[in-house]
Design a protein around this motif. Structure first.
Motif, PDB file in Angstrom:
ATOM      1  N   GLN A  33       4.247   3.908-144.795  1.00  0.00           N
ATOM      2  CA  GLN A  33       5.243   3.234-143.972  1.00  0.00           C
ATOM      3  C   GLN A  33       6.096   2.292-144.810  1.00  0.00           C
ATOM      4  O   GLN A  33       7.308   2.167-144.577  1.00  0.00           O
ATOM      5  N   ASP A  34       5.478   1.647-145.796  1.00  0.00           N
ATOM      6  CA  ASP A  34       6.256   0.809-146.710  1.00  0.00           C
ATOM      7  C   ASP A  34       7.325   1.643-147.409  1.00  0.00           C
ATOM      8  O   ASP A  34       8.468   1.213-147.573  1.00  0.00           O
ATOM      9  N   GLY A  35       6.930   2.845-147.860  1.00  0.00           N
ATOM     10  CA  GLY A  35       7.873   3.720-148.544  1.00  0.00           C
ATOM     11  C   GLY A  35       8.992   4.192-147.639  1.00  0.00           C
ATOM     12  O   GLY A  35      10.148   4.305-148.059  1.00  0.00           O
ATOM     13  N   ILE A  36       8.647   4.469-146.378  1.00  0.00           N
ATOM     14  CA  ILE A  36       9.667   4.876-145.410  1.00  0.00           C
ATOM     15  C   ILE A  36      10.646   3.727-145.170  1.00  0.00           C
ATOM     16  O   ILE A  36      11.869   3.904-145.162  1.00  0.00           O
ATOM     17  N   ASP A  37      10.107   2.519-144.975  1.00  0.00           N
ATOM     18  CA  ASP A  37      10.959   1.350-144.737  1.00  0.00           C
ATOM     19  C   ASP A  37      11.868   1.072-145.930  1.00  0.00           C
ATOM     20  O   ASP A  37      12.988   0.578-145.759  1.00  0.00           O
ATOM     21  N   ALA A  38      11.381   1.369-147.130  1.00  0.00           N
ATOM     22  CA  ALA A  38      12.174   1.129-148.336  1.00  0.00           C
ATOM     23  C   ALA A  38      13.146   2.264-148.626  1.00  0.00           C
ATOM     24  O   ALA A  38      13.910   2.197-149.589  1.00  0.00           O
ATOM     25  N   GLY A  39      13.114   3.317-147.808  1.00  0.00           N
ATOM     26  CA  GLY A  39      14.013   4.447-148.010  1.00  0.00           C
ATOM     27  C   GLY A  39      13.598   5.373-149.139  1.00  0.00           C
ATOM     28  O   GLY A  39      14.421   6.144-149.644  1.00  0.00           O
ATOM     29  N   LYS A  40      12.311   5.324-149.537  1.00  0.00           N
ATOM     30  CA  LYS A  40      11.827   6.148-150.643  1.00  0.00           C
ATOM     31  C   LYS A  40      11.057   7.375-150.181  1.00  0.00           C
ATOM     32  O   LYS A  40      10.706   8.220-151.003  1.00  0.00           O
ATOM     33  N   ILE A  41      10.776   7.471-148.886  1.00  0.00           N
ATOM     34  CA  ILE A  41      10.046   8.621-148.348  1.00  0.00           C
ATOM     35  C   ILE A  41      10.841   9.181-147.185  1.00  0.00           C
ATOM     36  O   ILE A  41      11.189   8.456-146.247  1.00  0.00           O
ATOM     37  N   ASP A  42      11.140  10.461-147.255  1.00  0.00           N
ATOM     38  CA  ASP A  42      11.931  11.146-146.226  1.00  0.00           C
ATOM     39  C   ASP A  42      10.986  11.829-145.246  1.00  0.00           C
ATOM     40  O   ASP A  42      10.316  12.808-145.583  1.00  0.00           O
ATOM     41  N   ASN A  88      11.623  13.654-142.860  1.00  0.00           N
ATOM     42  CA  ASN A  88      12.077  14.984-142.459  1.00  0.00           C
ATOM     43  C   ASN A  88      11.741  16.057-143.489  1.00  0.00           C
ATOM     44  O   ASN A  88      11.984  17.242-143.253  1.00  0.00           O
ATOM     45  N   ALA A  89      11.196  15.635-144.638  1.00  0.00           N
ATOM     46  CA  ALA A  89      10.842  16.584-145.685  1.00  0.00           C
ATOM     47  C   ALA A  89       9.540  17.299-145.337  1.00  0.00           C
ATOM     48  O   ALA A  89       8.845  16.954-144.378  1.00  0.00           O
ATOM     49  N   SER A  90       9.212  18.302-146.132  1.00  0.00           N
ATOM     50  CA  SER A  90       7.963  19.030-145.937  1.00  0.00           C
ATOM     51  C   SER A  90       6.779  18.133-146.292  1.00  0.00           C
ATOM     52  O   SER A  90       6.931  17.120-146.989  1.00  0.00           O
ATOM     53  N   LYS A  91       5.588  18.513-145.802  1.00  0.00           N
ATOM     54  CA  LYS A  91       4.387  17.705-146.062  1.00  0.00           C
ATOM     55  C   LYS A  91       4.136  17.583-147.563  1.00  0.00           C
ATOM     56  O   LYS A  91       3.772  16.499-148.041  1.00  0.00           O
ATOM     57  N   GLU A  92       4.329  18.665-148.298  1.00  0.00           N
ATOM     58  CA  GLU A  92       4.096  18.627-149.737  1.00  0.00           C
ATOM     59  C   GLU A  92       5.042  17.650-150.424  1.00  0.00           C
ATOM     60  O   GLU A  92       4.645  16.873-151.292  1.00  0.00           O
ATOM     61  N   LYS A  93       6.309  17.656-150.001  1.00  0.00           N
ATOM     62  CA  LYS A  93       7.284  16.758-150.619  1.00  0.00           C
ATOM     63  C   LYS A  93       7.001  15.314-150.235  1.00  0.00           C
ATOM     64  O   LYS A  93       7.138  14.402-151.062  1.00  0.00           O
ATOM     65  N   ILE A  94       6.597  15.090-148.985  1.00  0.00           N
ATOM     66  CA  ILE A  94       6.261  13.729-148.560  1.00  0.00           C
ATOM     67  C   ILE A  94       5.088  13.195-149.376  1.00  0.00           C
ATOM     68  O   ILE A  94       5.079  12.027-149.798  1.00  0.00           O
ATOM     69  N   ASP A  95       4.087  14.039-149.617  1.00  0.00           N
ATOM     70  CA  ASP A  95       2.932  13.618-150.419  1.00  0.00           C
ATOM     71  C   ASP A  95       3.364  13.254-151.842  1.00  0.00           C
ATOM     72  O   ASP A  95       2.875  12.276-152.427  1.00  0.00           O
ATOM     73  N   MET A  96       4.287  14.029-152.405  1.00  0.00           N
ATOM     74  CA  MET A  96       4.790  13.735-153.745  1.00  0.00           C
ATOM     75  C   MET A  96       5.561  12.418-153.749  1.00  0.00           C
ATOM     76  O   MET A  96       5.416  11.594-154.664  1.00  0.00           O
ATOM     77  N   GLN A  97       6.391  12.218-152.719  1.00  0.00           N
ATOM     78  CA  GLN A  97       7.154  10.970-152.626  1.00  0.00           C
ATOM     79  C   GLN A  97       6.227   9.776-152.445  1.00  0.00           C
ATOM     80  O   GLN A  97       6.471   8.694-152.993  1.00  0.00           O
ATOM     81  N   LEU A  98       5.144   9.966-151.672  1.00  0.00           N
ATOM     82  CA  LEU A  98       4.180   8.892-151.469  1.00  0.00           C
ATOM     83  C   LEU A  98       3.519   8.496-152.786  1.00  0.00           C
ATOM     84  O   LEU A  98       3.412   7.305-153.105  1.00  0.00           O
ATOM     85  N   LEU A  99       3.079   9.476-153.570  1.00  0.00           N
ATOM     86  CA  LEU A  99       2.446   9.177-154.844  1.00  0.00           C
ATOM     87  C   LEU A  99       3.402   8.456-155.785  1.00  0.00           C
ATOM     88  O   LEU A  99       3.023   7.502-156.473  1.00  0.00           O
ATOM     89  N   ALA A 100       4.664   8.909-155.814  1.00  0.00           N
ATOM     90  CA  ALA A 100       5.650   8.289-156.692  1.00  0.00           C
ATOM     91  C   ALA A 100       5.923   6.846-156.262  1.00  0.00           C
ATOM     92  O   ALA A 100       5.946   5.927-157.097  1.00  0.00           O
ATOM     93  N   VAL A 137      24.403  12.781-139.616  1.00  0.00           N
ATOM     94  CA  VAL A 137      25.734  13.388-139.763  1.00  0.00           C
ATOM     95  C   VAL A 137      25.902  14.191-141.042  1.00  0.00           C
ATOM     96  O   VAL A 137      26.737  15.087-141.108  1.00  0.00           O
ATOM     97  N   LEU A 138      25.111  13.886-142.064  1.00  0.00           N
ATOM     98  CA  LEU A 138      25.237  14.632-143.318  1.00  0.00           C
ATOM     99  C   LEU A 138      24.029  15.508-143.618  1.00  0.00           C
ATOM    100  O   LEU A 138      24.079  16.356-144.500  1.00  0.00           O
ATOM    101  N   GLY A 139      22.928  15.285-142.886  1.00  0.00           N
ATOM    102  CA  GLY A 139      21.718  16.037-143.159  1.00  0.00           C
ATOM    103  C   GLY A 139      21.684  17.419-142.553  1.00  0.00           C
ATOM    104  O   GLY A 139      20.771  18.196-142.788  1.00  0.00           O
ATOM    105  N   THR A 140      22.669  17.748-141.716  1.00  0.00           N
ATOM    106  CA  THR A 140      22.740  19.089-141.122  1.00  0.00           C
ATOM    107  C   THR A 140      23.766  19.886-141.908  1.00  0.00           C
ATOM    108  O   THR A 140      24.967  19.644-141.811  1.00  0.00           O
ATOM    109  N   ASP A 141      23.278  20.819-142.694  1.00  0.00           N
ATOM    110  CA  ASP A 141      24.141  21.573-143.607  1.00  0.00           C
ATOM    111  C   ASP A 141      25.267  22.288-142.873  1.00  0.00           C
ATOM    112  O   ASP A 141      25.036  23.101-141.977  1.00  0.00           O
ATOM    113  N   GLY A 142      26.495  21.976-143.280  1.00  0.00           N
ATOM    114  CA  GLY A 142      27.646  22.708-142.787  1.00  0.00           C
ATOM    115  C   GLY A 142      28.122  22.338-141.402  1.00  0.00           C
ATOM    116  O   GLY A 142      29.158  22.844-140.954  1.00  0.00           O
ATOM    117  N   GLU A 143      27.399  21.470-140.686  1.00  0.00           N
ATOM    118  CA  GLU A 143      27.812  21.178-139.320  1.00  0.00           C
ATOM    119  C   GLU A 143      29.049  20.286-139.276  1.00  0.00           C
ATOM    120  O   GLU A 143      29.918  20.441-138.429  1.00  0.00           O
TER     121      GLU A 143
END
Length: 342
Positions: free
Chosen positions: A185-194, A196-208, A254-260
């Motif tokens: 949650q600290d990482g999410i609040d700091a904008g370092k964990i997305d 909306n990403a996949s579980k694997e990517k979130i785990d990588m972001q958490l470790l970083a 507004v920018l996270g939806t590709d092409g919309e």
């Protein structure tokens, strides 16, 4: 001092033993808690150890890891690589026994040399000690020990699965999950964990994120302090974090939806929103100007009126399309009417 092999019990001088508060994973000298019961338990235990050593001597070895400071290297006959000949040792278990030895006036200590060389290896060894000892750690001490282990410079314990970390550190799985959830949650609040990403990517972001946070502040903050800080954040930090979270939500929408949406159109719309936000009655104005004219239908398993939901959703899509075609129609000066009346 001659060659030492790991797990070998030897006698060394007390002044060859190096202590560090980061290697004290128990309530030694009341460093983490100030409750009277803990202080009484601590003093009684030292007194018992001192009486035992006066009559029987030291029965249980201290656990140490060789220090690389002042370490000499020697090549034994027939060996293909040099081995360390340490002169100092980090104490990783037995702080109470060491204090009792000092009180009694015994100048030497029986020690068991654990594998490793240097402070980081001593940290790893420290977190695994005190699991089966005469005076076991209290639940609070075990929790603080586990939290400290998860926040040391090496990511040894952060990379373990929840069940494995709990078993190694002697705490419950729910304790490890609370640690992970808090830092996530600290990482999410700091904008370092997305989120909306996949579980694997979130785990990588958490470790970083966890690695950076551990080096910056978590390594010196107790779990109790961290919990209290999360319950009562400073208003300035909380407001800044919340604003950043809102900005992330807007940009992702507004920018996270590709092409919309065309990025140039998005930037123009954000600039216009910023101008609207400067009005004295900005909140009321924005709500009245941009609130949906048709509520999005709530879809659920218990909703049998599928035909009506489809109709309402189609009307909403038509309304959105109409707004997009008139996106840059300029309103009359002073008018607060929406761009498109639906």
């Amino acid at each position: 001092m001659g060659t030492l092999t790991t797990q070998q019990s030897v006698t060394i001088a007390l002044d060859a033993i190096v202590t560090d508060k980061r290697l004290q994973n128990r309530n030694v000298g009341m460093q983490k808690f100030k409750e009277y019961s803990d202080g009484k338990r601590y003093k009684g235990h030292i007194a018992d150890l001192s009486r035992s050593m006066r009559t029987k001597g030291q029965l249980t070895p201290l656990l140490v890891v060789a220090s690389d400071e002042g370490c000499q290297w020697a090549l034994a006959e027939g060996a293909d690589r040099a081995h360390p000949v340490p002169s100092k040792f980090f104490l990783v278990d037995g702080h109470h026994r060491l204090e009792a030895l000092q009180r009694v006036g015994i100048p030497t200590a029986l020690v068991t040399v654990l594998p490793g060389l240097g402070f980081l290896d001593a940290l790893d060894a420290c977190r695994l000690s005190n699991q089966d000892i005469v005076q076991g750690m209290s639940p609070d001490e075990r929790t603080e020990n586990a939290w400290s282990a998860m926040n040391q410079e090496r990511d040894t314990y952060r990379r373990l699965a929840v069940k494995e970390a709990a078993e190694v550190l002697g705490v419950s799985e729910s304790t490890i999950k609370r640690f992970r959830a808090a830092v996530r949650q600290d990482g999410i609040d700091a904008g370092k964990i997305d989120t909306n990403a996949s579980k694997e990517k979130i785990d990588m972001q958490l470790l970083a994120y966890w690695g950076r946070a551990a080096r910056k502040h978590l390594a010196v903050v107790s779990w109790r302090t961290h919990k209290q800080a999360r319950r009562k954040p400073s208003s300035q930090a909380s407001a800044a974090a919340m604003r950043h979270k809102i900005k992330m939500a807007v940009v992702q929408t507004v920018l996270g939806t590709d092409g919309e949406y065309d990025p140039t159109d998005v930037l123009r719309a954000l600039v216009e929103l910023g101008e609207h936000a400067q009005r004295p009655n900005a909140i009321e104005y924005l709500i009245n100007k941009f609130k949906p004219k048709i509520s999005q239908p709530v879809l659920g398993d218990d909703n049998d009126d599928d035909g009506m939901e489809d109709l309402e959703y189609a009307r909403l899509q038509d309304a959105v399309a109409a707004l997009n075609t008139q996106r840059y129609a300029e309103p009359q000066a002073g008018s607060t009417k929406p761009i498109a009346e639906l």
